[in-house]
Design an enzyme around this catalytic site. Sequence first.
Site, PDB file in Angstrom:
ATOM      1  N   ASP A 113       0.841  -1.205   0.000  1.00 54.62           N
ATOM      2  CA  ASP A 113       0.000   0.000   0.000  1.00 54.62           C
ATOM      3  C   ASP A 113       0.872   1.249   0.000  1.00 54.62           C
ATOM      4  O   ASP A 113       2.022   1.212   0.437  1.00 54.62           O
ATOM      5  CB  ASP A 113      -0.842   0.090   1.281  1.00 54.62           C
ATOM      6  CG  ASP A 113      -1.719  -1.117   1.492  1.00 54.62           C
ATOM      7  OD1 ASP A 113      -2.048  -1.785   0.505  1.00 54.62           O
ATOM      8  OD2 ASP A 113      -2.065  -1.368   2.663  1.00 54.62           O
TER       9      ASP A 113
HETATM   10  N1  URA Z   1      -1.155  -5.972   3.936  1.00 47.99           N
HETATM   11  C1  URA Z   1      -1.617  -4.704   3.943  1.00 47.99           C
HETATM   12  O1  URA Z   1      -2.636  -4.420   4.562  1.00 47.99           O
HETATM   13  N2  URA Z   1      -0.951  -3.777   3.249  1.00 47.99           N
HETATM   14  C2  URA Z   1       0.194  -4.014   2.572  1.00 47.99           C
HETATM   15  O2  URA Z   1       0.768  -3.116   1.974  1.00 47.99           O
HETATM   16  C3  URA Z   1       0.667  -5.339   2.579  1.00 47.99           C
HETATM   17  C4  URA Z   1      -0.026  -6.302   3.269  1.00 47.99           C
END
Ligand code: URA
Length: 244
Positions: A113
């Site tokens: 993310d």
């Molecule tokens: N899980 C998440 O919530 N975000 C990420 O970036 C990776 C795994």
Amino acid sequence: MAKIATSRVDKLLSSMGYGSRNDVARLARAGGITLDDVDLLDVTKRISVTPDLPTRMEIDGEALDPVAGMVVLLNKPLGMTCSHKEHGAVVYDILPARWKRRNPALSTIGRLDKQTSGLLLLTDDGDLLHRVISPKRHVKKVYRAKLARPLQGTEGDLFASGHLMLEGEDKPLAPAELQVISGTEARLSVTEGRYHQVRRMFAAIGNHVLELHRERLGGLCLPDAMAPGAWKLLGEKEIASIFQ
Ligand code: URA
């Protein structure tokens, strides 16, 4: 024995983002391409494309970029996305600009993310990408999470149970491993890569992830000395360690 690919120099360099075939021909005429320390003038010449080519070929006095089959380890900084489709800064902006023009293209192996930092791999090797993200391979992803609310002590068993269901999904999560670091910090190992998986796992138990950082992918660790935004090319052994 594996067959060694050959390519015309203009085609190869153009596919690596050095410009059009005409640009490459112009560069060669200006003495900007050398092979084994000798000016390479005829860009229609076919050469063997071996991994050691960057040690033998220079472009404008710099070692040639890695040939196809490259894997980059990046310490993803916060605030950058992995997708070209979103607005704003993308992780590709950190790498040399011409790499955006490479064909085959460089892609992230899975995604983090915008507000997740840490270990991110990029490759132009489609087979490798699919092997790493394939659920059948069970490649472990290890995250460190800072939480808004104190852990209750029951989270580990629930995450390990293989029964936790995320909102809007109809298949429970595979067992995951929780290691408590402090009252509001934990390390979580998962083998799947569902959308926002870690944030949604903690949301499912009434907590909220404030900070998320990926430390490890399979047997590959993010080196401590690597600053956010730093990157390096991986060698064969490091690539193999992903599956260990
Ligand atoms: N899980 C998440 O919530 N975000 C990420 O970036 C990776 C795994």
